[in-house]
Design an enzyme around this catalytic site. Structure first.
Site, short mmCIF file in Angstrom:
data_model
loop_
_atom_site.label_atom_id
_atom_site.label_comp_id
_atom_site.label_asym_id
_atom_site.label_seq_id
_atom_site.Cartn_x
_atom_site.Cartn_y
_atom_site.Cartn_z
CD GLN B 206 50.64 30.59 27.82
OE1 GLN B 206 49.64 31.15 27.46
NE2 GLN B 206 51.55 29.93 26.62
CD GLU B 241 54.09 34.62 25.09
OE1 GLU B 241 53.49 33.91 23.93
OE2 GLU B 241 55.58 34.82 24.83
NE ARG B 319 57.44 31.98 15.85
CZ ARG B 319 58.23 30.71 15.59
NH1 ARG B 319 57.93 29.76 14.50
NH2 ARG B 319 59.23 30.44 16.49
NE ARG B 351 48.48 24.26 20.42
CZ ARG B 351 47.75 23.02 20.98
NH1 ARG B 351 46.27 23.42 20.96
NH2 ARG B 351 48.30 21.95 20.96
CG PHE B 353 53.96 34.14 18.44
CD1 PHE B 353 53.33 34.61 19.68
CD2 PHE B 353 55.13 34.76 17.93
CE1 PHE B 353 53.93 35.47 20.19
CE2 PHE B 353 55.51 35.58 18.57
CZ PHE B 353 54.97 35.95 19.77
CB THR B 451 61.74 35.07 16.18
OG1 THR B 451 60.76 35.63 16.75
CG2 THR B 451 61.37 33.90 15.36
CB ALA B 520 57.95 30.04 21.02
CD GLU B 721 53.96 28.25 19.16
OE1 GLU B 721 55.11 27.68 18.87
OE2 GLU B 721 53.45 29.21 18.70
#
Lengths: 485, 768
Positions: B206, B241, B319, B351, B353, B451, B520, B721
């Protein structure tokens, strides 16, 4: 009378004869497809027969007709499709009704599991053009999708048109398969390993007597993993699936005789009429890909403490016919399981037949398994109970459990608590208490010991409630689908 | 900028996934499907069997002597930095050098002529370990308090005082299990050596840019020597990721050192044992509330199993805190994170996060309050929702600019017939001995933007060829989510050409540099804008050229499907393009986008980290077997906010799939490590993701068709997500069914995953 033998594997790939000379006994269908034939539409997701991304169809002649069954290519050995037809996603061409419906209903996202779903659905629609949602669930239990949540795939399965006549070449395939069979049997050695596909039981018996260290294999739903997961050497495999005689189910007096190569898929409809709970259990074993090749005898012979067939058969009072050379002996199935990893079987001896008594009018039978997931999960606990209900009394109770000990076995104290008692909740409560003395299960990743103990007890209560007539006590997707209102 | 009520031809319409025909035909190529180059080496890692130990001896003689083995590599062979960590903190070696930190950590790397030979040889390493004490779970880690990164605290108001003064208060803890991604296509990388030390790596990732940087770092070379490319992934879900880094680096290393192509495709078991997962959490809270169930003050602590290294545990636990409110206003709040080091896999993006775990804390608070007061949890939820103009400031001091949820929840409550069904379920339960039912409605509010503010940028590269066909690159990756088809729709809309005229080229670091991870939920938001900007640049040039040629003002040139209208004349797009080429007009453009307005000050715990929020709610009905704990979700109704959906068919697919994936996390999916630190659930035989029959049989999914108030791409909203968290309704429905055994007087405190065992335990715990 031994047959002439042949060293090359011959099968139909789609509609064309394919001859393979360079495969080893443990070359899987999947590795041959991807690495040698370069048909890369068939994917490897797990290499253990659990995800279905590698689903292909294997066609064989049954009663003169072509039967195409979904199979996990990742754990089935190429040599085992000798004389059969192999169909992959490439053979469907791209415009097959199932493929069209999957596109129209947005049935793919990442697409990796998709060819496997397409093949499972193609197989389903050939035998069942208008499947119910429950039948679709069952046909797809061995195909995992992580993206879609399945709803669009089920919608595609409902909507797909039947396979048009021009795509069905069954008669041609049957003719080609017949032409392929010159009566020879496959026997070859490669890279220090040997494969034999005897065609008769006698041939099997003499081969196994001569090579008692060989490994017998039928559906390879376990042995396949020894090759793919454990990278274990398997120096000599003897395949029992090419012996037609072992694939028979016959009624002899008050007994059903089940041949060693009879698959779950073969036996499920037969049990459905005799012992419906056994059939319910079988429908939860593996996916369609496993049930189409996995055998009841293999499940027993494997000796696993968590196989579902064994407790179900022990409760039924089934018998094994063991054969060594020309000698046969009958053994009550519970005596087969000596200890974890040890079975009552002589070198060169094999299960030829499983004998299951037919139910009498007084017979009551219940079986259930517990897993984290409804479909295609190895049981944490499997329970089965049979007894005769005579004048309101419980007679000859046989209660067996899997997952509670190193072997599947009967619960002697709980049986004693039921024997002769009136059929009521009190009798089962007594048995539930006695059960604690029968077993000391272990903790593992499937369940804790305390859950196993509790759920084993509760399954007895569930059996009582069901046999006493309480309805809707299980959460089978077929039986229990409706929300309130 | 496009207005919210603009009529569109190609976007905001259902369109099939651009690869759908190839998926169903088996023609879609994944990395392992590529033709293998001559001389290919197949790689396999040799793994640690101890959770924490010094490496006192690595004897690889038997590995080297094994059939087919060409070469074996250890940490000493790495020319650059032995670090494949996302953060570059030096805490994640490609190959362990002097100590191992979890069971499954790669120690050596075998290169052999076949994959089978490499796998067999990798089992022959003789490692001498000096065993050290291992921290294997959150409890042990909390006692040791070894953190992988700096924790975060969010604070607004004076929660301690608010709780102390509240008429009612309670405190509790909950556990939330982790989750394996179980992408169907496992990790895979194929590296081809080039000139001057270059490597080209095809990798299922990703985050191609990070993979590129990690390969360069491991090789001790400049970033420009590594190119990372991919057409598609067979699923990602966050698991690719950062977790592709090590595999790609291994392939790149071997290609560089041997001059031969190298491929690594770990077996599923190795994949699950090596790579990180969703963080499991231990969440504590105290809450003060009034008799009506309104929260007055709340304090949370979120302890997470980070694993052996930092990876993304900092942002993930951040998060979790950003979503400790879910959809609810806390007048006074403090929430703090504890990213704990353990000797297990390094947990990573998945997914949501951290958001899902954060929200579960909020929903448990609601549930506890409801049982304490004897109210329907839905009533408590409604009483605590954010307001439109007051009660609208989050724990991180961002003021909400919209309030879709109250209306959305009301609509869903009506559509799903929640009240009547709830009453009918209560009746049913009063009569049913073995099976009980439950129902729950849970909302979701999910903040959209990375973020880490710098990640909120994207690039695109668009070429128009002389025949009018278009090739497009953007920085996003396709993992099944339908990003590419959305981008095709956007570019088609901008240029008014048929999407079939546009070809998306594989994602490549050689085409778009310095990309952000496709993560994200931001893929379409960011790359869609960048692609549109690239298309707009070409469109503007074509318009100016056509206007000048016909001597009309540029703004009188309009684009219509297939044509460009110039002064009353409709000229086919391809004709204008050829004329423009002849006139030496540049037909290639880059596009760039950065999200406006967002900012975040982590040390103060203040800012506007999110450009906007996506909303949704779900009602689920469950049935539970009181004797076994088995369960089934019977019906789910969802109403979800995707703004003005770019592609409703794709978005509904994301919602359905996200829901079922979330349901798996909260029910059947259980990660189990044994006392030796070994993951026991390392394959689909032991780790159970939902199967077909687990989906809600009655599944009604609707989009809230409301344009985003912010200027996003065609006023759409991110959708990757947020739907996963709608599955909280399934957990709470099961909990509601369990509560029936104690006449709804006791909060069942059913911690996920709600396996049959967890459910039966909850039943036994609360039944009178």
């Amino acid at each position: 009378m031994p047959q002439a033998s042949r060293q090359e594997i011959r099968f139909l790939l789609g509609g064309e004869v394919c001859i393979v000379r360079d495969a080893t006994p443990t070359t899987t269908i999947l590795s041959w497809l991807r690495d040698t034939a370069r048909r890369t539409g068939t994917k490897e997701g797990c290499a253990e027969g659990d995800c279905g991304a590698c689903t292909v169809l294997v066609g064989r002649i049954e009663d003169g007709n072509l039967v195409s069954e979904p199979v996990n290519a990742c754990i089935r050995f190429l040599a085992s499709i000798d004389g059969l037809q192999l169909e992959t996603v490439e053979d469907l061409g791209g415009a097959h009704p199932v493929q069209r419906a999957m596109v129209e209903h947005h049935g793919s996202q990442c697409g990796f599991c998709t060819p496997g779903f397409v093949m499972s659905l193609a197989a389903l629609k050939r035998t069942n053009p208008q499947p119910t949602e429950g039948e679709i669930d069952r046909a797809l239990a061995g195909n995992l999708c992580r993206c879609t949540g399945y709803a669009p795939i089920v919608a595609a399965a409902m909507a797909a048109q039947p396979e048009p006549a021009h795509m069905r070449l069954d008669e041609t395939i049957v003719a080609k398969l017949r032409a392929l069979d010159d009566g020879t049997s496959l026997s070859f050695r490669r890279d220090g390993a040997r494969w034999d596909s005897p065609r008769t039981t006698d041939e099997l018996a003499s081969l196994f007597l001569a090579f008692p260290d060989a490994r017998l294999v039928a559906g390879a739903t376990d042995v396949g993993l020894w090759a793919t997961k454990l990278t274990r050497d398997l120096p000599h495999l003897i395949y029992v699936g090419a012996i037609d005689a072992l694939r028979r189910v016959e009624q002899v007096d008050n007994t059903i005789e089940i041949g060693a190569a009879v698959t779950y898929a073969d036996i499920e409809p037969i049990f459905d009429g005799l012992y419906p709970d056994f059939a319910r259990l079988i429908r939860r074993i593996g996916g369609a890909q496993v049930r189409s090749v996995g055998t009841l005898a293999g499940n027993v012979a494997n000796g696993s403490p968590i196989g579902d067939g064994s407790p179900a058969l022990i409760a039924l009072g089934a018998e094994l016919v063991l054969r060594r050379g020309d000698e046969r002996r009958a053994l009550p199935i519970e005596e087969f399981f000596v200890a974890y990893g040890t079975q009552q079987r002589w070198p060169g001896e094999f299960i030829e037949t499983i004998r299951v008594p037919l139910p009498a009018a007084t017979t009551r039978y219940a079986a259930a398994k517990i897993g984290k997931r409804f479909d295609q999960d190895i049981s944490s606990v499997c329970a089965a109970l049979r007894f005769e209900l005579v004048d309101g009394a419980i007679l000859e109770p046989r209660l067996a459990f899997g997952g509670m000990d190193g072997v599947p076995r009967r619960a002697a104290r709980a049986e004693a608590a039921l024997q002769g008692r009136s059929f009521n909740e009190a009798a089962f409560e007594a048995a539930m208490l006695a059960l604690d003395q029968d077993f000391s299960p272990i903790d593992d990743h499937r369940a804790s010991a305390s859950y196993r103990t509790r759920v084993a007890r509760n399954l007895l209560l569930k059996f009582y409630r069901e046999l006493a007539g309480e309805t809707a006590t299980r959460l089978e997707p077929d039986a229990y689908v409706h929300a309130i209102v | 900028m496009q207005s919210s009520d603009e009529t569109t031809v190609y976007v905001a319409k259902p369109a099939v996934h651009d690869s759908a025909h190839k998926h169903v035909a088996g023609e879609a190529r994944y990395v392992d499907d590529m033709a293998e180059p001559a001389g290919l080496l197949h790689l396999c890692f040799g793994l640690s069997s101890k959770p924490h130990a010094t490496l006192d001896g690595i004897d690889l003689d038997a590995v080297r002597a094994a059939p087919g083995v060409v070469q074996v590599f250890t940490a000493a062979d790495i020319p650059g930095d032995n670090d494949v960590g996302a953060m570059g903190l030096g805490d994640e070696p490609l190959l362990a050098a002097d100590r191992v930190l979890y069971v499954g950590q790669p120690i050596f790397l075998v290169a052999a002529t076949t994959r089978d030979a490499a796998r067999r040889a990798a089992k022959l390493g003789r490692i001498r370990y000096g065993e050290l004490p291992a921290i294997l779970d959150i409890d042990a880690a909390r006692a040791k308090r070894d953190l992988v990164c700096t924790p975060l605290t969010l604070r607004r108001g004076d929660p301690q005082r608010a709780i102390a003064q509240a008429p009612r208060k309670l405190a509790s803890r909950m556990r939330v299990g982790g989750q394996e991604h179980f992408y169907l296509e496992g990790q895979v990388a194929l590296a081809l050596p080039g000139e001057d030390g270059d490597v080209l790596v095809h990798c299922s990732t990703q985050h191609p840019t990070e993979v590129q940087h990690v390969i360069a770092r491991v090789l001790g070379q400049a970033n420009h020597t590594a190119t990372v490319e991919l057409r598609r992934m067979g699923g990602g879900f966050g698991g690719k990721e950062t977790q592709a880094n090590g595999f790609a680096a291994a392939a790149g290393l071997v290609a560089r050192l041997t001059g031969r192509p190298a491929k690594i495709r770990p077996d599923r078991d190795d994949d699950m044992v090596i790579t990180g997962k969703r963080h499991d959490f231990d969440i504590g809270f105290q809450v003060g509330f009034d008799e009506q169930g309104q929260i007055l003050g709340v304090e949370f602590d979120y302890a997470a199993r980070a694993g052996f290294s930092a990876d993304l545990s900092g942002p993930v636990t951040d998060r979790a805190l950003f979503h400790c409110d879910n959809a609810y206003f806390y007048p006074h709040v403090e929430a703090s994170s504890l990213p704990l080091r353990t000797h297990t896999q390094s947990n990573t993006a998945f997914r949501g996060f951290g958001g899902p775990q954060g929200m579960l804390g909020a929903e448990r608070v609601i549930e506890e309050i409801a049982y304490a007061l004897g109210l329907d949890p839905l009533e408590v939820r409604k009483r605590n929702l954010y307001g439109a103009t007051e009660r609208n400031v989050t724990p991180y001091h961002q003021t909400l600019r919209d309030d879709l949820l109250p209306g959305l929840i009301d609509e869903l409550e009506t559509r799903s017939d929640y009240q009547a069904r709830r009453a009918a379920i209560r009746d049913f339960n009063a009569r049913s001995k073995t099976i009980r039912r439950g129902i729950a409605l849970t909302p979701v509010k999910f903040g959209i933007s990375f973020t880490h503010t710098p990640y909120n940028q994207a690039g695109a590269l668009l070429h128009v060829y002389r025949d009018g066909s278009v090739q497009l690159n953007h920085g996003g990756t396709e993992m099944g989510q339908g990003l590419h088809v959305k981008i095709l729709q956007i570019v088609a809309e901008t240029l008014q050409i048929d999407p079939a005229q546009i070809r998306l080229a594989p994602t490549s670091t050689g085409k778009i540099p310095n990309t952000s991870a496709t993560a994200a939920s931001s893929g379409a938001d960011l790359n869609g804008m960048a692609a549109r900007n690239a298309a707009l640049a070409v469109r503007t040039r074509l318009a100016e050229f056509a206007a000048e040629r016909s001597q009309v003002p540029p703004d009188s040139v309009t684009f219509e499907p297939g044509f460009i209208r110039v002064g009353g004349e409709a000229i086919p797009f391809a004709v204008v393009v050829e004329q423009a080429y002849q006139a030496r007009v540049q037909l290639s453009a880059t596009g760039f986008y950065r999200t406006p307005r967002i900012h975040w000050n982590r040390s103060e715990g203040k800012g506007d980290p999110f450009f906007y929020f996506a909303y949704g709610a779900a009602v689920s009905e469950a049935a539970v077997d009181l004797l076994t704990g088995e369960n089934r979700i019977l019906r789910t109704d969802i109403l979800h906010d995707a703004g003005r959906s770019l592609n409703p068919a794709i978005d509904i697919g994301q919602i359905e799939g996200g829901f079922v994936q979330g349901m798996g996390w909260l029910t059947t999916e259980e990660l189990v490590w044994d006392k030796q630190g070994r993951l026991r659930t390392h394959a689909p035989s032991t780790y159970k993701i939902p199967a077909c029959s687990d989906r809600p049989r009655d599944f009604r999914v609707h989009l809230l068709d409301r344009p985003n108030r912010e200027e996003t791409i065609y006023r759409s909203k991110a959708v990757g997500e947020p739907p996963l968290m709608l599955a909280m309704s399934a957990l709470h429905a099961i909990s509601d069914a369990v509560a029936s055994v104690a006449d709804y007087k006791t909060c069942p405190r059913l911690d996920p995953p709600a396996t049959p065992e967890a459910i039966l335990n909850a039943i036994e715990r609360i039944k009178p």
